[in-house]
Write a protein that holds these residues in place. Structure first.
Motif, PDB file in Angstrom:
ATOM      1  N   ASN A 143      -3.322  36.506   4.425  1.00 38.26           N
ATOM      2  CA  ASN A 143      -4.452  37.670   4.861  1.00 38.26           C
ATOM      3  C   ASN A 143      -5.392  37.617   3.890  1.00 38.26           C
ATOM      4  OD1 ASN A 143      -2.348  39.032   3.672  1.00 38.26           O
ATOM      5  ND2 ASN A 143      -2.395  40.880   4.729  1.00 38.26           N
ATOM      6  N   PHE A 144      -6.415  37.421   4.291  1.00 31.36           N
ATOM      7  CA  PHE A 144      -7.840  37.625   3.049  1.00 31.36           C
ATOM      8  C   PHE A 144      -7.797  39.024   2.888  1.00 31.36           C
ATOM      9  CE2 PHE A 144      -8.734  33.519   5.179  1.00 31.36           C
ATOM     10  CZ  PHE A 144      -8.847  32.965   4.152  1.00 31.36           C
ATOM     11  N   PRO A 145      -8.412  39.430   1.682  1.00 21.08           N
ATOM     12  CA  PRO A 145      -8.664  40.412   0.974  1.00 21.08           C
ATOM     13  C   PRO A 145      -9.373  41.554   1.961  1.00 21.08           C
ATOM     14  CG  PRO A 145      -9.013  38.592  -0.441  1.00 21.08           C
ATOM     15  CD  PRO A 145      -8.927  38.186   0.776  1.00 21.08           C
ATOM     16  N   ASN A 146     -10.165  41.049   2.947  1.00 16.80           N
ATOM     17  CA  ASN A 146     -10.804  41.886   3.881  1.00 16.80           C
ATOM     18  C   ASN A 146      -9.958  42.316   4.733  1.00 16.80           C
ATOM     19  OD1 ASN A 146     -10.631  39.513   5.689  1.00 16.80           O
ATOM     20  ND2 ASN A 146     -12.887  39.426   5.492  1.00 16.80           N
ATOM     21  N   GLY A 147      -8.999  41.921   4.865  1.00 15.22           N
ATOM     22  CA  GLY A 147      -7.860  42.403   6.004  1.00 15.22           C
ATOM     23  C   GLY A 147      -7.645  41.158   6.952  1.00 15.22           C
TER      24      GLY A 147
ATOM     25  N   PRO B 124      -8.599  26.669  19.061  1.00 14.09           N
ATOM     26  CA  PRO B 124      -9.810  27.061  19.186  1.00 14.09           C
ATOM     27  C   PRO B 124     -10.600  27.703  17.676  1.00 14.09           C
ATOM     28  CG  PRO B 124      -8.479  28.384  20.658  1.00 14.09           C
ATOM     29  CD  PRO B 124      -7.676  27.541  19.807  1.00 14.09           C
ATOM     30  N   SER B 125     -11.963  27.613  17.541  1.00 13.55           N
ATOM     31  CA  SER B 125     -12.421  28.037  16.443  1.00 13.55           C
ATOM     32  C   SER B 125     -11.676  29.534  15.966  1.00 13.55           C
ATOM     33  CB  SER B 125     -14.169  28.185  16.749  1.00 13.55           C
ATOM     34  OG  SER B 125     -14.607  28.789  15.337  1.00 13.55           O
ATOM     35  N   GLY B 126     -11.399  29.311  14.683  1.00 11.51           N
ATOM     36  CA  GLY B 126     -10.828  30.821  14.106  1.00 11.51           C
ATOM     37  C   GLY B 126      -9.275  30.938  14.247  1.00 11.51           C
ATOM     38  N   SER B 127      -8.728  29.817  14.757  1.00  7.35           N
ATOM     39  CA  SER B 127      -7.400  29.880  15.063  1.00  7.35           C
ATOM     40  C   SER B 127      -6.444  29.798  13.713  1.00  7.35           C
ATOM     41  CB  SER B 127      -6.977  28.823  16.095  1.00  7.35           C
ATOM     42  OG  SER B 127      -7.371  27.733  15.853  1.00  7.35           O
ATOM     43  N   GLY B 128      -7.145  29.324  12.865  1.00  8.57           N
ATOM     44  CA  GLY B 128      -6.331  29.070  11.474  1.00  8.57           C
ATOM     45  C   GLY B 128      -6.199  27.795  10.943  1.00  8.57           C
ATOM     46  N   LYS B 129      -6.884  26.935  11.495  1.00  6.42           N
ATOM     47  CA  LYS B 129      -6.460  25.554  11.267  1.00  6.42           C
ATOM     48  C   LYS B 129      -6.963  25.102   9.529  1.00  6.42           C
ATOM     49  CE  LYS B 129      -9.261  24.082  14.461  1.00  6.42           C
ATOM     50  NZ  LYS B 129      -9.663  25.503  14.937  1.00  6.42           N
ATOM     51  N   THR B 130      -8.241  25.392   9.478  1.00  2.00           N
ATOM     52  CA  THR B 130      -8.560  25.364   8.095  1.00  2.00           C
ATOM     53  C   THR B 130      -7.810  25.833   6.762  1.00  2.00           C
ATOM     54  OG1 THR B 130     -10.875  24.717   8.941  1.00  2.00           O
ATOM     55  CG2 THR B 130     -10.677  25.460   6.603  1.00  2.00           C
ATOM     56  N   THR B 131      -7.437  27.221   7.084  1.00  2.00           N
ATOM     57  CA  THR B 131      -6.672  28.096   6.448  1.00  2.00           C
ATOM     58  C   THR B 131      -5.423  27.160   6.127  1.00  2.00           C
ATOM     59  OG1 THR B 131      -7.602  29.889   6.954  1.00  2.00           O
ATOM     60  CG2 THR B 131      -5.663  30.226   5.906  1.00  2.00           C
ATOM     61  N   THR B 132      -4.623  26.799   7.267  1.00  2.00           N
ATOM     62  CA  THR B 132      -3.479  26.109   6.995  1.00  2.00           C
ATOM     63  C   THR B 132      -3.621  24.850   6.049  1.00  2.00           C
ATOM     64  OG1 THR B 132      -2.754  27.044   9.163  1.00  2.00           O
ATOM     65  CG2 THR B 132      -1.666  25.200   8.411  1.00  2.00           C
TER      66      THR B 132
ATOM     67  N   PHE C  22      -6.087  38.627   8.969  1.00  2.00           N
ATOM     68  CA  PHE C  22      -4.939  37.755   9.204  1.00  2.00           C
ATOM     69  C   PHE C  22      -5.218  36.430   9.651  1.00  2.00           C
ATOM     70  CE2 PHE C  22      -1.114  40.525   8.636  1.00  2.00           C
ATOM     71  CZ  PHE C  22      -0.289  39.592   8.120  1.00  2.00           C
ATOM     72  N   ALA C  23      -5.179  35.523   8.658  1.00  4.63           N
ATOM     73  CA  ALA C  23      -5.740  34.090   9.314  1.00  4.63           C
ATOM     74  C   ALA C  23      -4.549  33.381   9.833  1.00  4.63           C
ATOM     75  CB  ALA C  23      -6.271  33.413   7.960  1.00  4.63           C
ATOM     76  N   VAL C  24      -3.593  33.472   9.284  1.00  6.22           N
ATOM     77  CA  VAL C  24      -1.979  32.946   9.785  1.00  6.22           C
ATOM     78  C   VAL C  24      -0.942  33.530   9.756  1.00  6.22           C
ATOM     79  CG1 VAL C  24      -3.004  30.358   9.570  1.00  6.22           C
ATOM     80  CG2 VAL C  24      -1.498  31.524   7.747  1.00  6.22           C
TER      81      VAL C  24
HETATM   82  P1  ADP Z   1     -10.304  27.432  11.980  1.00  5.48           P
HETATM   83  O1  ADP Z   1     -10.383  26.544  10.871  1.00  5.48           O
HETATM   84  O2  ADP Z   1      -9.199  27.425  13.093  1.00  5.48           O
HETATM   85  O3  ADP Z   1     -11.606  27.470  12.794  1.00  5.48           O
HETATM   86  P2  ADP Z   1      -9.963  29.303   9.939  1.00  5.48           P
HETATM   87  O4  ADP Z   1      -8.741  29.030   9.035  1.00  5.48           O
HETATM   88  O5  ADP Z   1     -11.225  28.962   9.078  1.00  5.48           O
HETATM   89  O6  ADP Z   1      -9.857  29.015  11.350  1.00  5.48           O
HETATM   90  O7  ADP Z   1     -10.116  30.737  10.010  1.00  5.48           O
HETATM   91  C1  ADP Z   1      -8.880  31.416  10.680  1.00  5.48           C
HETATM   92  C2  ADP Z   1      -9.452  33.084  10.433  1.00  5.48           C
HETATM   93  O8  ADP Z   1      -9.724  33.672   9.168  1.00  5.48           O
HETATM   94  C3  ADP Z   1     -10.695  33.491  11.181  1.00  5.48           C
HETATM   95  O9  ADP Z   1     -10.591  34.498  11.559  1.00  5.48           O
HETATM   96  C4  ADP Z   1     -11.786  33.394  10.006  1.00  5.48           C
HETATM   97  O10 ADP Z   1     -12.719  34.237  10.135  1.00  5.48           O
HETATM   98  C5  ADP Z   1     -11.008  34.091   8.959  1.00  5.48           C
HETATM   99  N1  ADP Z   1     -11.257  33.605   7.453  1.00  5.48           N
HETATM  100  C6  ADP Z   1     -11.323  32.335   7.107  1.00  5.48           C
HETATM  101  N2  ADP Z   1     -11.819  32.254   5.635  1.00  5.48           N
HETATM  102  C7  ADP Z   1     -11.869  33.516   5.520  1.00  5.48           C
HETATM  103  C8  ADP Z   1     -12.135  34.360   3.930  1.00  5.48           C
HETATM  104  N3  ADP Z   1     -12.500  33.489   3.006  1.00  5.48           N
HETATM  105  N4  ADP Z   1     -12.349  35.419   4.186  1.00  5.48           N
HETATM  106  C9  ADP Z   1     -12.021  36.361   5.197  1.00  5.48           C
HETATM  107  N5  ADP Z   1     -11.602  35.967   6.172  1.00  5.48           N
HETATM  108  C10 ADP Z   1     -11.538  34.334   6.523  1.00  5.48           C
END
Ligand code: ADP
Ligand code: MG
Length: 317
Positions: A10-14, A36-44, A16-18
């Motif tokens: 979870n990012f500091p702004n609250g 879909p976009s925002g599902s947490g792929k990049t974060t993973t 929950f990414a994954v």
């Molecule tokens: P995807 O790659 O599947 O589109 P992300 O992993 O980029 O998804 O993002 C997952 C969720 O985390 C989204 O809701 C996104 O807005 C949020 N998010 C990603 N990076 C940050 C960040 N640096 N700070 C706050 N929220 C983030």
């Protein structure tokens, strides 16, 4: 090889990414993260090379926690390819490719040989391209350099975040073919993010479908197509009418191929039965009136189906 154990971010702004990710990627596997976009792929993906620190849980690479690795050693051993072409504009193609080998202090001869090998591998003549600047290449060629740059220092793992999504359909397909060839030759462990199901079906040994930061289903392309776990998977892979004629998938049986009852289907079998068979067998034999008339191969079927979907075709069971 790469193991996620109860991983949350979870990012500091609250946000929950994954949440509680649990899965394992095998050595040499082409593993696709899709959703879909925002599902947490990049974060993973970014948690694997510690571009993003995890909040909870552990990621293991070769049995060692990523937090226990020296960060430079970890990153050098993991190639990374991004969607936007990120070559250094003032450096030549050869210099761009050589960045990590230089950091690792390879000697010049070895670096030159490596650069030429890699350029050849993706069909760019070294003599012609070695000394060009990135701006003297097309978008597709630049991204090809982006891919081989990630491979340059021979990392075990390659992370790719929607690497082809900015390319025109032709370059995209060419690069997908290059990737399959590279994977066949080099047997890297590849984690590949996309939101394009056709791309996932074509490239993935296994596909991990994510939604709202959680894993919905992990399986081979055939498992996802044949046994979608719920409506979301069904919709994502396409709850479609299959108007592919089985005949289009059938190829001749070459001499000496052993026939067994377990992997034989009838010509009138529905497509989902074919796919179920292909989930466990590389190929199935097709019988008509008790006689084997040909076979259907997994790889060829995927190719036909992904082409079919790309052209707007519909599949259903
Ligand atoms: P995807 O790659 O599947 O589109 P992300 O992993 O980029 O998804 O993002 C997952 C969720 O985390 C989204 O809701 C996104 O807005 C949020 N998010 C990603 N990076 C940050 C960040 N640096 N700070 C706050 N929220 C983030
Ligand atoms: Mg993303």
């Amino acid at each position: 090889m790469i193991r996620f154990e109860q991983v949350s971010k979870n990012f500091p702004n609250g946000t929950f990414a994954v949440k509680s990710l649990d899965f394992e990627i095998k050595k040499g596997e082409f593993f696709v993260l899709i959703g879909p976009s925002g599902s947490g792929k990049t974060t993973t993906l970014k948690m694997i090379n510690r571009l993003i620190e995890l909040t909870k849980g552990w990621v293991w690479i070769n049995g060692k926690k990523i937090s226990d690795y020296d960060i430079n050693v970890l990153r050098w051993n993991i190639g990374y390819v991004l969607q936007q072409i990120a070559l250094f504009p003032h450096m030549t193609i050869a210099e761009n490719i050589a960045v990590v080998p230089e950091l690792k202090n390879w000697d010049n001869e070895k670096i030159t040989a490596r650069v030429d090998d890699l350029l050849n591998m993706v069909g760019l003549n070294p003599k012609e391209y070695r000394n060009r600047k990135p701006s003297e290449l097309s978008g597709g060629q630049q991204q090809r350099v982006g891919v081989i740059r990630a491979l340059a220092a021979d990392p075990e793992i390659i992370l790719m975040d929607e690497p082809f999504s900015a390319l025109d359909p032709f370059s995209r397909e060419k690069l997908q073919d290059d990737m399959l060839e590279i994977q066949r030759k080099l047997k890297k462990t590849i984690v590949f993010v996309t939101h394009d199901m056709q791309e996932a079906l074509k490239l993935g040994d296994r596909i991990c479908l994510m939604k709202d930061g959680e894993i919905v289903q992990v399986g081979s392309p055939h498992e996802l197509l044949a046994n979608p776990e719920n409506d979301f998977v069904r919709e994502f892979v396409g709850n479609r009418k299959l108007s592919i004629n089985l005949n289009e998938l059938i190829t001749a049986v070459t001499e000496g191929q052993v026939l067994s009852d377990t992997n034989t289907i009838s010509l009138s079998a529905p497509i989902n039965e074919v796919l179920e068979h292909l989930a466990s067998f590389e190929q199935v034999f097709v019988k008509d009136n008790g006689k084997v008339i040909g076979m259907i191969q997994r790889q060829n079927t995927l190719k036909v189906m992904s082409q079919f979907l790309r052209e707007g075709g519909q599949i259903h069971e």
